[in-house]
Design an enzyme around this catalytic site. Structure first.
Site, mmCIF file in Angstrom:
data_model
loop_
_atom_site.group_PDB
_atom_site.id
_atom_site.type_symbol
_atom_site.label_atom_id
_atom_site.label_comp_id
_atom_site.label_asym_id
_atom_site.label_seq_id
_atom_site.Cartn_x
_atom_site.Cartn_y
_atom_site.Cartn_z
ATOM 1 N N LYS A 14 8.015 102.821 63.870
ATOM 2 C CA LYS A 14 8.184 102.586 62.424
ATOM 3 C C LYS A 14 9.272 101.543 62.141
ATOM 4 O O LYS A 14 9.075 100.646 61.338
ATOM 5 C CB LYS A 14 8.563 103.880 61.680
ATOM 6 C CG LYS A 14 7.544 104.984 61.806
ATOM 7 C CD LYS A 14 7.933 106.197 60.953
ATOM 8 C CE LYS A 14 9.187 106.910 61.415
ATOM 9 N NZ LYS A 14 9.019 107.753 62.604
ATOM 10 N N ARG A 89 8.995 113.035 54.794
ATOM 11 C CA ARG A 89 8.767 113.774 56.035
ATOM 12 C C ARG A 89 8.297 115.191 55.757
ATOM 13 O O ARG A 89 8.081 115.964 56.701
ATOM 14 C CB ARG A 89 10.076 113.858 56.813
ATOM 15 C CG ARG A 89 10.224 112.802 57.890
ATOM 16 C CD ARG A 89 11.617 112.938 58.465
ATOM 17 N NE ARG A 89 11.652 112.613 59.852
ATOM 18 C CZ ARG A 89 12.063 111.422 60.326
ATOM 19 N NH1 ARG A 89 12.448 110.468 59.512
ATOM 20 N NH2 ARG A 89 12.088 111.207 61.613
ATOM 21 N N ARG A 128 14.566 104.683 74.959
ATOM 22 C CA ARG A 128 15.457 104.258 73.872
ATOM 23 C C ARG A 128 16.813 104.963 73.997
ATOM 24 O O ARG A 128 17.857 104.354 73.794
ATOM 25 C CB ARG A 128 14.815 104.571 72.508
ATOM 26 C CG ARG A 128 15.650 104.055 71.335
ATOM 27 C CD ARG A 128 14.894 104.127 70.021
ATOM 28 N NE ARG A 128 14.858 105.487 69.491
ATOM 29 C CZ ARG A 128 14.192 105.840 68.388
ATOM 30 N NH1 ARG A 128 13.490 104.954 67.724
ATOM 31 N NH2 ARG A 128 14.210 107.100 67.964
ATOM 32 N N ARG A 134 21.406 106.595 71.572
ATOM 33 C CA ARG A 134 21.205 107.419 70.376
ATOM 34 C C ARG A 134 21.219 108.883 70.774
ATOM 35 O O ARG A 134 20.411 109.307 71.609
ATOM 36 C CB ARG A 134 19.879 107.039 69.699
ATOM 37 C CG ARG A 134 20.007 106.938 68.198
ATOM 38 C CD ARG A 134 18.713 106.521 67.590
ATOM 39 N NE ARG A 134 17.981 107.669 67.075
ATOM 40 C CZ ARG A 134 16.955 107.582 66.264
ATOM 41 N NH1 ARG A 134 16.533 106.398 65.870
ATOM 42 N NH2 ARG A 134 16.350 108.658 65.832
ATOM 43 N N ARG A 145 12.197 117.565 67.936
ATOM 44 C CA ARG A 145 11.762 116.669 66.851
ATOM 45 C C ARG A 145 10.249 116.582 66.786
ATOM 46 O O ARG A 145 9.667 116.482 65.703
ATOM 47 C CB ARG A 145 12.378 115.280 67.043
ATOM 48 C CG ARG A 145 13.847 115.246 66.631
ATOM 49 C CD ARG A 145 14.619 114.158 67.332
ATOM 50 N NE ARG A 145 14.160 112.829 67.020
ATOM 51 C CZ ARG A 145 14.370 111.765 67.806
ATOM 52 N NH1 ARG A 145 15.010 111.900 68.954
ATOM 53 N NH2 ARG A 145 13.942 110.580 67.439
HETATM 54 P P1 ADP Z 1 12.810 109.161 64.336
HETATM 55 O O1 ADP Z 1 12.873 108.122 65.419
HETATM 56 O O2 ADP Z 1 12.925 110.552 64.891
HETATM 57 O O3 ADP Z 1 11.655 108.992 63.408
HETATM 58 P P2 ADP Z 1 14.834 108.571 62.242
HETATM 59 O O4 ADP Z 1 15.825 107.561 62.657
HETATM 60 O O5 ADP Z 1 13.841 108.201 61.197
HETATM 61 O O6 ADP Z 1 14.146 109.059 63.577
HETATM 62 O O7 ADP Z 1 15.593 109.911 61.764
HETATM 63 C C1 ADP Z 1 16.527 110.572 62.590
HETATM 64 C C2 ADP Z 1 16.843 111.968 62.051
HETATM 65 O O8 ADP Z 1 17.374 111.876 60.710
HETATM 66 C C3 ADP Z 1 15.659 112.935 61.924
HETATM 67 O O9 ADP Z 1 15.370 113.587 63.142
HETATM 68 C C4 ADP Z 1 16.182 113.896 60.833
HETATM 69 O O10 ADP Z 1 17.100 114.823 61.351
HETATM 70 C C5 ADP Z 1 16.956 112.980 59.893
HETATM 71 N N1 ADP Z 1 16.075 112.468 58.810
HETATM 72 C C6 ADP Z 1 15.658 111.180 58.656
HETATM 73 N N2 ADP Z 1 14.838 111.073 57.597
HETATM 74 C C7 ADP Z 1 14.717 112.311 57.069
HETATM 75 C C8 ADP Z 1 13.978 112.880 55.976
HETATM 76 N N3 ADP Z 1 13.189 112.119 55.211
HETATM 77 N N4 ADP Z 1 14.099 114.212 55.728
HETATM 78 C C9 ADP Z 1 14.892 114.978 56.484
HETATM 79 N N5 ADP Z 1 15.596 114.525 57.522
HETATM 80 C C10 ADP Z 1 15.523 113.218 57.834
#
Ligand code: ADP
Length: 189
Positions: A14, A89, A128, A134, A145
């Site tokens: 994404k 989400r 990654r 990270r 996750r």
């Molecule tokens: P990923 O690579 O897992 O898609 P992101 O960088 O988008 O990771 O998000 C990392 C973390 O931030 C998620 O695992 C969650 O804990 C939190 N997070 C991000 N966006 C949201 C959301 N829309 N609602 C709730 N938690 C979120």
């Protein structure tokens, strides 16, 4: 206005594709993950709260993330549109986004579902984690996750289908090939 929801499991690409979409279509980018990581880096109260959830592979409470989204959206002036990356989400977040955009006389133009098989996601995220450090990209947290993705986030596929906004994107291949499919999907809107 071009309002794109870029959707997919953790590791589906994404963030990478969002950067290219921003460059091509000149729209703003909201990555909730990036916003939260910046808060953590700056040691804010919000960052401290966020870290607890992120390290456990859990989602932040809907109300909290919806507030963050609304204030980020309000900070964009004379925007041509937005790419929403990592939001919504949950169904509650999708409903909140629909309402927020409707209040501004707008709507989601399309939801792009970057579809990547589970083994590939695992491989990408572990790599990654090794490269970027990270903290949530370790095997144990990645597994959590993915469980959260299947139980809380994947139901959005049917939700956006019923809204008539769903667009499947095959998320395996070169970054260029995937981007070409995305551009084709956006240009036919
Ligand atoms: P990923 O690579 O897992 O898609 P992101 O960088 O988008 O990771 O998000 C990392 C973390 O931030 C998620 O695992 C969650 O804990 C939190 N997070 C991000 N966006 C949201 C959301 N829309 N609602 C709730 N938690 C979120």
């Amino acid at each position: 206005m071009l309002n794109i929801v870029i959707f997919g499991a953790p590791g589906s690409g994404k963030g990478t594709q969002s950067e290219r979409i921003v460059e091509k279509f000149g729209i703003n980018h909201i990555s909730t993950g990036d916003v939260l990581r910046a808060e953590i880096k700056n040691g804010t109260e919000l960052g401290k709260t966020a870290k607890g959830y992120i390290d456990q592979g859990q989602l932040l409470p809907d109300e909290l993330i919806i507030d963050i989204l609304a204030s980020t959206l309000d900070s964009f002036k004379e925007s041509k549109g937005v790419i929403f990356d990592g939001f919504p989400r949950t169904i509650a977040q999708a409903e909140a986004l629909k309402k927020m955009l409707a209040e501004r006389g707008q709507e989601v133009s399309v939801m792009l579902d970057l579809d990547v098989p589970e083994e590939e996601l695992m491989t990408r995220l572990i790599k990654r984690g090794q490269e970027s450090g990270r903290a949530d990209d370790n095997e144990e947290t990645i597994k959590k996750r993915l469980v959260v993705y299947h139980s809380q986030t994947a139901p959005l596929i049917d939700w956006y289908k019923s809204e008539g906004k769903y667009q499947h994107i095959h998320g395996v291949g070169t970054m260029d090939a995937i981007f070409a499919d995305i551009v084709a999907a956006v240009e036919k809107l």
